[in-house]
Design a protein around this motif. Structure first.
Motif, PDB file in Angstrom:
ATOM      1  N   THR A 117       3.177 -24.790 -34.261  1.00  0.00           N
ATOM      2  CA  THR A 117       2.760 -26.141 -33.876  1.00  0.00           C
ATOM      3  C   THR A 117       3.923 -27.013 -33.406  1.00  0.00           C
ATOM      4  O   THR A 117       3.699 -28.145 -32.984  1.00  0.00           O
ATOM      5  N   LEU A 118       5.140 -26.495 -33.467  1.00  0.00           N
ATOM      6  CA  LEU A 118       6.317 -27.300 -33.134  1.00  0.00           C
ATOM      7  C   LEU A 118       6.642 -27.153 -31.656  1.00  0.00           C
ATOM      8  O   LEU A 118       6.936 -26.051 -31.184  1.00  0.00           O
ATOM      9  N   PRO A 119       6.605 -28.235 -30.866  1.00  0.00           N
ATOM     10  CA  PRO A 119       6.944 -28.140 -29.441  1.00  0.00           C
ATOM     11  C   PRO A 119       8.372 -27.636 -29.238  1.00  0.00           C
ATOM     12  O   PRO A 119       9.246 -27.825 -30.094  1.00  0.00           O
ATOM     13  N   TRP A 120       8.605 -27.023 -28.078  1.00  0.00           N
ATOM     14  CA  TRP A 120       9.911 -26.430 -27.820  1.00  0.00           C
ATOM     15  C   TRP A 120      11.045 -27.437 -27.957  1.00  0.00           C
ATOM     16  O   TRP A 120      12.093 -27.131 -28.543  1.00  0.00           O
ATOM     17  N   ASP A 260      34.421 -29.430 -45.216  1.00  0.00           N
ATOM     18  CA  ASP A 260      33.651 -28.363 -45.850  1.00  0.00           C
ATOM     19  C   ASP A 260      32.492 -28.006 -44.927  1.00  0.00           C
ATOM     20  O   ASP A 260      31.609 -28.827 -44.699  1.00  0.00           O
ATOM     21  N   PRO A 261      32.452 -26.780 -44.373  1.00  0.00           N
ATOM     22  CA  PRO A 261      31.381 -26.439 -43.431  1.00  0.00           C
ATOM     23  C   PRO A 261      30.031 -26.223 -44.094  1.00  0.00           C
ATOM     24  O   PRO A 261      29.001 -26.271 -43.409  1.00  0.00           O
ATOM     25  N   GLY A 262      30.021 -25.967 -45.394  1.00  0.00           N
ATOM     26  CA  GLY A 262      28.757 -25.797 -46.100  1.00  0.00           C
ATOM     27  C   GLY A 262      27.907 -24.670 -45.548  1.00  0.00           C
ATOM     28  O   GLY A 262      26.677 -24.791 -45.475  1.00  0.00           O
ATOM     29  N   ASP A 263      28.533 -23.550 -45.184  1.00  0.00           N
ATOM     30  CA  ASP A 263      27.810 -22.481 -44.491  1.00  0.00           C
ATOM     31  C   ASP A 263      26.600 -21.989 -45.273  1.00  0.00           C
ATOM     32  O   ASP A 263      25.518 -21.802 -44.703  1.00  0.00           O
ATOM     33  N   ASP A 264      26.762 -21.748 -46.559  1.00  0.00           N
ATOM     34  CA  ASP A 264      25.655 -21.210 -47.342  1.00  0.00           C
ATOM     35  C   ASP A 264      24.514 -22.216 -47.450  1.00  0.00           C
ATOM     36  O   ASP A 264      23.333 -21.851 -47.342  1.00  0.00           O
ATOM     37  N   ILE A 265      24.848 -23.483 -47.670  1.00  0.00           N
ATOM     38  CA  ILE A 265      23.819 -24.520 -47.781  1.00  0.00           C
ATOM     39  C   ILE A 265      23.058 -24.655 -46.477  1.00  0.00           C
ATOM     40  O   ILE A 265      21.817 -24.721 -46.448  1.00  0.00           O
ATOM     41  N   ARG A 266      23.773 -24.657 -45.366  1.00  0.00           N
ATOM     42  CA  ARG A 266      23.129 -24.847 -44.059  1.00  0.00           C
ATOM     43  C   ARG A 266      22.282 -23.634 -43.674  1.00  0.00           C
ATOM     44  O   ARG A 266      21.209 -23.794 -43.091  1.00  0.00           O
ATOM     45  N   ALA A 267      22.759 -22.450 -44.008  1.00  0.00           N
ATOM     46  CA  ALA A 267      21.972 -21.256 -43.706  1.00  0.00           C
ATOM     47  C   ALA A 267      20.663 -21.263 -44.486  1.00  0.00           C
ATOM     48  O   ALA A 267      19.589 -20.962 -43.952  1.00  0.00           O
ATOM     49  N   ALA A 268      20.739 -21.607 -45.767  1.00  0.00           N
ATOM     50  CA  ALA A 268      19.534 -21.644 -46.592  1.00  0.00           C
ATOM     51  C   ALA A 268      18.583 -22.746 -46.160  1.00  0.00           C
ATOM     52  O   ALA A 268      17.362 -22.636 -46.349  1.00  0.00           O
ATOM     53  N   ALA A 269      19.122 -23.813 -45.556  1.00  0.00           N
ATOM     54  CA  ALA A 269      18.287 -24.952 -45.154  1.00  0.00           C
ATOM     55  C   ALA A 269      17.347 -24.612 -44.004  1.00  0.00           C
ATOM     56  O   ALA A 269      16.332 -25.291 -43.810  1.00  0.00           O
ATOM     57  N   ARG A 270      17.647 -23.586 -43.241  1.00  0.00           N
ATOM     58  CA  ARG A 270      16.875 -23.308 -42.024  1.00  0.00           C
ATOM     59  C   ARG A 270      15.400 -23.065 -42.317  1.00  0.00           C
ATOM     60  O   ARG A 270      14.519 -23.670 -41.690  1.00  0.00           O
ATOM     61  N   THR A 271      15.093 -22.187 -43.261  1.00  0.00           N
ATOM     62  CA  THR A 271      13.686 -21.918 -43.557  1.00  0.00           C
ATOM     63  C   THR A 271      13.039 -23.092 -44.285  1.00  0.00           C
ATOM     64  O   THR A 271      11.842 -23.332 -44.132  1.00  0.00           O
ATOM     65  N   GLN A 272      13.829 -23.836 -45.055  1.00  0.00           N
ATOM     66  CA  GLN A 272      13.307 -25.054 -45.693  1.00  0.00           C
ATOM     67  C   GLN A 272      12.850 -26.049 -44.635  1.00  0.00           C
ATOM     68  O   GLN A 272      11.769 -26.646 -44.742  1.00  0.00           O
ATOM     69  N   LEU A 273      13.638 -26.206 -43.588  1.00  0.00           N
ATOM     70  CA  LEU A 273      13.327 -27.172 -42.537  1.00  0.00           C
ATOM     71  C   LEU A 273      12.131 -26.736 -41.701  1.00  0.00           C
ATOM     72  O   LEU A 273      11.257 -27.547 -41.375  1.00  0.00           O
ATOM     73  N   THR A 274      12.089 -25.441 -41.338  1.00  0.00           N
ATOM     74  CA  THR A 274      10.945 -24.980 -40.544  1.00  0.00           C
ATOM     75  C   THR A 274       9.654 -25.047 -41.352  1.00  0.00           C
ATOM     76  O   THR A 274       8.598 -25.386 -40.813  1.00  0.00           O
ATOM     77  N   SER A 275       9.730 -24.743 -42.643  1.00  0.00           N
ATOM     78  CA  SER A 275       8.533 -24.835 -43.486  1.00  0.00           C
ATOM     79  C   SER A 275       8.053 -26.274 -43.593  1.00  0.00           C
ATOM     80  O   SER A 275       6.840 -26.547 -43.546  1.00  0.00           O
ATOM     81  N   ALA A 276       8.991 -27.217 -43.725  1.00  0.00           N
ATOM     82  CA  ALA A 276       8.613 -28.629 -43.854  1.00  0.00           C
ATOM     83  C   ALA A 276       7.984 -29.159 -42.572  1.00  0.00           C
ATOM     84  O   ALA A 276       7.018 -29.928 -42.610  1.00  0.00           O
ATOM     85  N   THR A 277       8.513 -28.738 -41.417  1.00  0.00           N
ATOM     86  CA  THR A 277       7.910 -29.196 -40.167  1.00  0.00           C
ATOM     87  C   THR A 277       6.544 -28.555 -39.954  1.00  0.00           C
ATOM     88  O   THR A 277       5.611 -29.206 -39.485  1.00  0.00           O
ATOM     89  N   ALA A 278       6.408 -27.287 -40.315  1.00  0.00           N
ATOM     90  CA  ALA A 278       5.122 -26.609 -40.167  1.00  0.00           C
ATOM     91  C   ALA A 278       4.051 -27.261 -41.028  1.00  0.00           C
ATOM     92  O   ALA A 278       2.873 -27.325 -40.643  1.00  0.00           O
ATOM     93  N   ALA A 279       4.458 -27.770 -42.195  1.00  0.00           N
ATOM     94  CA  ALA A 279       3.514 -28.408 -43.110  1.00  0.00           C
ATOM     95  C   ALA A 279       3.267 -29.872 -42.776  1.00  0.00           C
ATOM     96  O   ALA A 279       2.466 -30.536 -43.450  1.00  0.00           O
TER      97      ALA A 279
END
Length: 315
Positions: A117-120, A260-279
């Protein structure tokens, strides 16, 4: 061949050009994407501005770090962050080096499924700023008992930070120009205008005090107000005040020198963000879109500092 935006030198947007580069086939663990949208971010401008050095061997420099598109080829063993990847999948890629392009090869681990449902254009502008917002909230440990001050609440990162902090149950005070205040109220924040007297306006809006602050603009005003209002400096984070953060004992986050690049936090955030937008729990605001060939105009726009939400290139 792929149309690719590169910086041919160091300077302003005038050094940007579109060139043709071969794409080839993805190697082991890689996927090829036909790009539908690529997010524009301030770090893209800084990369060729000279802020991080002027090494001539880095030129011509490809730009961009996030894109959304359709998978056109999959290399051996390529698996995305959310599972197997197949040709025809609609995905979002972050981190995706050189994302300003019509076709792009990235590690399979960089891609996550795009919500249907998320536009390009929204998909192309979701993950870098969204993951940055998550990183800032995690760094200062924002929770339901907090009152957090977000400087630059109507910008690309700010709009995500406001929504995500509200979702955590925090009270959010967000700075913005008065024209953006109604939007911030709609998102659940208490807006305040920046400018002289900022700390006093924040105190009036949060009489019980401020427990954390997130600086997304890097001005002396934002830093000074944060230090004045927040008792614990480790609960202040900035993604922009590179010159002042180390001397003040506040957290410096992101991709710049000493951060601090926060690589692990940012990587884990990706599915959290897509799930939140999908919902439907997280809104993606796109200020403007530009054709890929008008990347220089897009960069002049983002340098103005007055956009509400993301700027996105459409190849």
């Amino acid at each position: 061949m792929s149309n690719v935006v590169v910086a041919t030198g160091y300077g302003g947007p005038e050094v940007l050009a579109v060139v043709d580069e071969p794409v080839g086939d993805p190697g082991p663990g890689q996927v090829r994407i036909a790009v539908r949208a690529a997010g524009v971010n301030p770090i893209d401008v800084k990369a060729y501005s000279g802020a991080f050095g002027t090494d001539p061997s880095a030129l011509p420099m490809r730009l961009g770090a996030e894109a959304a598109g359709v998978v056109t080829a999959v290399g051996p063993g390529a698996t995305g962050a959310a599972g197997p990847v197949s040709v025809g999948d609609e995905v979002i890629a972050y981190r995706a080096s050189g994302a300003y392009a019509t076709d792009l090869i990235v590690p399979g681990a960089s891609v996550v499924p795009k919500p249907a449902t998320l536009p390009w254009e929204q998909a192309g502008g979701l993950l870098l700023t969204g993951a940055t917002a998550v990183h800032t909230l995690e760094a200062v440990k924002v929770g339901s008992e907090d009152t957090v001050l977000v400087h630059g609440g109507s910008g690309g990162v700010g709009l995500f930070a406001v929504q995500l902090a509200v979702a955590r149950g925090a009270t959010v005070i967000a700075t913005a120009s008065p024209a953006k205040h109604e939007l911030l109220r709609e998102l659940g924040a208490v807006p305040v205008a920046y400018g002289p007297g900022l700390a006093d306006r924040v105190r009036a809006a949060a009489p019980a005090g401020v427990t954390a602050a997130i600086d997304l603009v890097g001005t002396d005003e934002a830093v000074d107000a944060s230090v004045e209002l927040v008792p614990d400096r480790r609960r202040i984070a900035t993604i922009a005040a590179f010159g002042r953060a180390p001397g003040l004992g506040i957290q410096l986050l992101g991709g710049g020198p000493g951060a601090d690049p926060g690589d692990d936090i940012r990587a884990a955030a990706r599915t959290q963000l897509t799930s939140a937008t999908a919902a439907g729990e997280l809104r993606v605001f796109v200020a403007r879109t530009y054709p890929l060939g008008e990347a220089a105009a897009a960069h002049r726009d983002i340098k103005s500092g007055h956009t509400t939400g993301k700027i996105v290139l459409l190849p």
